[in-house]
Scaffold this motif. Sequence first.
Motif, mmCIF file in Angstrom:
data_model
loop_
_atom_site.group_PDB
_atom_site.id
_atom_site.type_symbol
_atom_site.label_atom_id
_atom_site.label_comp_id
_atom_site.label_asym_id
_atom_site.label_seq_id
_atom_site.Cartn_x
_atom_site.Cartn_y
_atom_site.Cartn_z
ATOM 1 N N TYR A 191 0.849 -1.179 0.000
ATOM 2 C CA TYR A 191 0.000 0.000 0.000
ATOM 3 C C TYR A 191 0.889 1.235 0.000
ATOM 4 C CZ TYR A 191 -3.782 -3.173 1.501
ATOM 5 O OH TYR A 191 -4.696 -4.198 1.585
ATOM 6 N N ARG A 230 -4.541 -0.388 -2.553
ATOM 7 C CA ARG A 230 -5.618 -0.902 -1.715
ATOM 8 C C ARG A 230 -6.885 -0.974 -2.555
ATOM 9 N NH1 ARG A 230 -6.905 1.894 4.069
ATOM 10 N NH2 ARG A 230 -7.633 3.586 2.732
ATOM 11 N N PRO A 231 -7.741 -1.956 -2.303
ATOM 12 C CA PRO A 231 -8.978 -2.059 -3.086
ATOM 13 C C PRO A 231 -9.762 -0.758 -3.081
ATOM 14 C CG PRO A 231 -8.693 -4.015 -1.736
ATOM 15 C CD PRO A 231 -7.606 -3.066 -1.332
ATOM 16 N N GLY A 232 -10.212 -0.354 -4.257
ATOM 17 C CA GLY A 232 -10.986 0.870 -4.390
ATOM 18 C C GLY A 232 -10.159 2.108 -4.667
ATOM 19 N N ALA A 233 -8.840 1.995 -4.625
ATOM 20 C CA ALA A 233 -7.977 3.149 -4.884
ATOM 21 C C ALA A 233 -7.871 3.397 -6.384
ATOM 22 C CB ALA A 233 -6.595 2.908 -4.301
ATOM 23 N N PRO A 234 -7.486 4.613 -6.793
ATOM 24 C CA PRO A 234 -7.266 4.866 -8.215
ATOM 25 C C PRO A 234 -6.207 3.924 -8.789
ATOM 26 C CG PRO A 234 -7.271 6.918 -6.966
ATOM 27 C CD PRO A 234 -7.273 5.804 -5.965
ATOM 28 N N THR A 235 -6.345 3.597 -10.043
ATOM 29 C CA THR A 235 -5.381 2.725 -10.718
ATOM 30 C C THR A 235 -4.162 3.528 -11.133
ATOM 31 O OG1 THR A 235 -7.177 1.321 -11.530
ATOM 32 C CG2 THR A 235 -5.041 1.133 -12.633
#
Length: 333
Positions: free
Chosen positions: A165, A181-186
């Motif tokens: 992270y 982290r899941p949901g973060a910008p790519t």
Amino acid sequence: MSAAPALPPPPRVGLILGAGGTVGQAYQAGVLAAIEQDLGWDPRTADVIVGTSAGSITGALLRLGVPAADLAAWAVEAPLSADGRPLEQLLGGERPVFPPMTLRTFLRPPRLPSPALVASIVRRPWRFRPSVALMTLLRPGDVDLARYGTQLDRLCEAGWLDQLYVCAARRDNGRRVVFGRPGAPTAPPSMAIAASCAIPGYFRPVEIGGVEYFDGGVHSATNATVLRDEPLDLVIVVSPMSAAAGARPKLDTPLRRAMGRQLQREARLLRKAGMAVVAFEPGDHALRAMGVNMMAPDRSERTVQQSFIEAGSQPAMQHLRALMPRQAAAGTA
């Protein structure tokens, strides 16, 4: 003949690597090498790694398979093992040299507050942090970090580094973003790490998906609360920007004490969530080696040496021995 008592299962470990510039990276290398040698625990095996600024580089190298001993060897220009070769591949054998960081760097006329910052303050005034808001007003620096990270993406051909992270902050409102982290910008690893390291006023902000980001240390030097909801037993924090209890006052003591108080608040929240927390912070010997300029190009070797020696004798190492009996036994075998 009675069977030997079963050893407890190894704890699920989170590793927090805080901000601290090039000198902070050297401090982290020395501490991690000491943990590896004294306890037999390999930092590469951490279940989750959270990296902020300099810590994001250290975390990425661990996830690429570079041992802690090689991180230390690289800082003191010693030969690397076969596992340390990604360091040479990343930089082509050359160490980046950055211009000196001076007070004048941060004294240019500020820019106007962004609409996003104003809206954020109006919506949630109780969360307003003047220090964070001030960082968003600094003019962008001249040093472009993004060009240093192109090799990293080639080493990460499979995609994002597993359970790493990377903490950065939005330049428009100072809010934390945790890449990976899941949901973060790519974002490609190199861009996320460059964003996490982009010290306001010194480096240029890094644009990802149309949004400008800068140093995750703006939000917190350690960002330990990112692990608050993770299923972990133990969190190890390596915090170059704070100072160990009882350290003698120095020029940067007020800043280090503020960072230390923030780390203590974060540690209390993790303990409340059921995790043990062990924090390594520079003591007198490491602080003398580090100096006050965290981007100094000539302090890495002594910092690694002093942090390695100091970490081995700190109460934090004794605490870890009690929490990691299997690893401690392996390290002394």
